[in-house]
Design a protein around this motif. Structure first.
Motif, PDB file in Angstrom:
ATOM      1  N   TRP A   1       0.312   8.960   4.934  1.00  0.00           N
ATOM      2  CA  TRP A   1       0.834   7.808   5.662  1.00  0.00           C
ATOM      3  C   TRP A   1       0.570   7.958   7.157  1.00  0.00           C
ATOM      4  CZ3 TRP A   1       4.930   7.618   9.227  1.00  0.00           C
ATOM      5  CH2 TRP A   1       5.307   6.340   9.620  1.00  0.00           C
ATOM      6  N   HIS A   2       0.818   9.139   7.705  1.00  0.00           N
ATOM      7  CA  HIS A   2       0.552   9.379   9.135  1.00  0.00           C
ATOM      8  C   HIS A   2      -0.928   9.204   9.457  1.00  0.00           C
ATOM      9  CE1 HIS A   2       4.392  10.448  10.847  1.00  0.00           C
ATOM     10  NE2 HIS A   2       4.655  11.219   9.793  1.00  0.00           N
TER      11      HIS A   2
ATOM     12  N   ARG B   1       6.043   6.873   1.081  1.00  0.00           N
ATOM     13  CA  ARG B   1       6.010   5.839   2.115  1.00  0.00           C
ATOM     14  C   ARG B   1       5.179   4.674   1.601  1.00  0.00           C
ATOM     15  NH1 ARG B   1       8.905   5.843   6.628  1.00  0.00           N
ATOM     16  NH2 ARG B   1       7.558   6.501   8.255  1.00  0.00           N
ATOM     17  N   ALA B   2       5.318   3.535   2.269  1.00  0.00           N
ATOM     18  CA  ALA B   2       4.529   2.360   1.891  1.00  0.00           C
ATOM     19  C   ALA B   2       4.357   1.452   3.101  1.00  0.00           C
ATOM     20  CB  ALA B   2       5.202   1.604   0.750  1.00  0.00           C
ATOM     21  N   ILE B   3       3.371   0.618   2.989  1.00  0.00           N
ATOM     22  CA  ILE B   3       3.133  -0.431   3.981  1.00  0.00           C
ATOM     23  C   ILE B   3       3.144  -1.751   3.231  1.00  0.00           C
ATOM     24  CG2 ILE B   3       1.481  -1.435   5.615  1.00  0.00           C
ATOM     25  CD1 ILE B   3       2.527   1.190   6.657  1.00  0.00           C
TER      26      ILE B   3
ATOM     27  N   HIS C   1       6.536  -1.014   7.764  1.00  0.00           N
ATOM     28  CA  HIS C   1       6.546   0.372   7.291  1.00  0.00           C
ATOM     29  C   HIS C   1       7.804   0.581   6.453  1.00  0.00           C
ATOM     30  CE1 HIS C   1       3.257   1.656   9.990  1.00  0.00           C
ATOM     31  NE2 HIS C   1       3.702   0.647  10.710  1.00  0.00           N
TER      32      HIS C   1
ATOM     33  N   TYR D   1       1.822   5.462  -0.353  1.00  0.00           N
ATOM     34  CA  TYR D   1       1.362   6.799   0.030  1.00  0.00           C
ATOM     35  C   TYR D   1       2.217   7.841  -0.679  1.00  0.00           C
ATOM     36  CZ  TYR D   1      -1.117   4.199   3.564  1.00  0.00           C
ATOM     37  OH  TYR D   1      -1.948   3.308   4.188  1.00  0.00           O
TER      38      TYR D   1
ATOM     39  N   TRP E   1      -3.198   0.878  10.687  1.00  0.00           N
ATOM     40  CA  TRP E   1      -2.195  -0.177  10.540  1.00  0.00           C
ATOM     41  C   TRP E   1      -1.726  -0.683  11.902  1.00  0.00           C
ATOM     42  CZ3 TRP E   1      -2.156  -2.625   6.270  1.00  0.00           C
ATOM     43  CH2 TRP E   1      -2.415  -1.985   5.061  1.00  0.00           C
TER      44      TRP E   1
ATOM     45  N   THR F   1       0.873  -1.171   0.000  1.00  0.00           N
ATOM     46  CA  THR F   1       0.000   0.000   0.000  1.00  0.00           C
ATOM     47  C   THR F   1       0.907   1.217   0.000  1.00  0.00           C
ATOM     48  OG1 THR F   1      -1.648  -1.209   1.281  1.00  0.00           O
ATOM     49  CG2 THR F   1      -1.853   1.196   1.231  1.00  0.00           C
TER      50      THR F   1
ATOM     51  N   GLU G   1       3.692  12.104   3.310  1.00  0.00           N
ATOM     52  CA  GLU G   1       3.884  11.735   4.710  1.00  0.00           C
ATOM     53  C   GLU G   1       2.573  11.909   5.473  1.00  0.00           C
ATOM     54  OE1 GLU G   1       6.576  10.609   6.553  1.00  0.00           O
ATOM     55  OE2 GLU G   1       7.751  10.363   4.719  1.00  0.00           O
TER      56      GLU G   1
ATOM     57  N   THR H   1      -1.674   5.500   9.708  1.00  0.00           N
ATOM     58  CA  THR H   1      -0.885   4.737  10.678  1.00  0.00           C
ATOM     59  C   THR H   1      -1.714   4.134  11.809  1.00  0.00           C
ATOM     60  OG1 THR H   1       1.140   5.904  10.107  1.00  0.00           O
ATOM     61  CG2 THR H   1       1.084   4.861  12.264  1.00  0.00           C
TER      62      THR H   1
END
Length: 140
Positions: A47-48, A85-87, A66, A41, A54, A39, A44, A51
């Motif tokens: 993503w935040h 960012r990614a997960i 992360h 983003y 997640w 996933t 930031e 979070t």
């Protein structure tokens, strides 16, 4: 929300224990791809914002990694510089042809589903035959 999440997590923790043998029995092993999911983003901020969700999944036993944008691009080179960012959820899987899974498995599922959906109190000896629907339904 927490109660529903725990119930779903309990089902998910056993999914491979149930699904892998089923797929092997019906010849669908090659249709299950256990490659994880990424996933991404573009900010930031995004993503935040995601979070806490997640973190809740992690508390329920879902493996979550992360990643920076560079780490995500190492896994998926086609990602461009917009990804910040990614997960990674490595336990995630998918099937290549969901319709094929249904076509192959449905004949075995129908009797179980039909019985589990049959409302015993609605169709009982006390209901006159004339009061029942004249055509077959999912419950008949």
């Amino acid at each position: 929300m927490e109660r529903i999440s725990r119930a779903l997590a309990a089902l998910n923790h056993r999914v491979y224990r149930d699904l892998v043998p089923l797929f092997a029995d019906v010849g669908l092993s090659g249709h299950l791809h256990r490659k994880g999911a990424l996933t991404v983003y573009e900010s930031e901020r995004g993503w935040h914002a995601a979070t806490p969700g997640w973190e809740a999944k992690q508390r329920l036993g879902i493996e979550v990694r992360h990643l920076s944008g560079d780490q995500a691009r190492e896994l998926e080179p086609a990602l461009g510089p917009l990804v910040k960012r990614a997960i990674l959820t490595p336990q995630w899987s998918h099937v290549s042809d969901p319709k094929r899974v249904v076509v192959v498995c449905a004949p075995g599922w129908r009797p179980m589903v039909r019985e589990s959906l049959r409302p015993k109190s609605l169709v009982s000896p006390q209901v006159p035959r004339a009061a029942r629907l004249p055509w077959p339904t999912a419950l008949s």
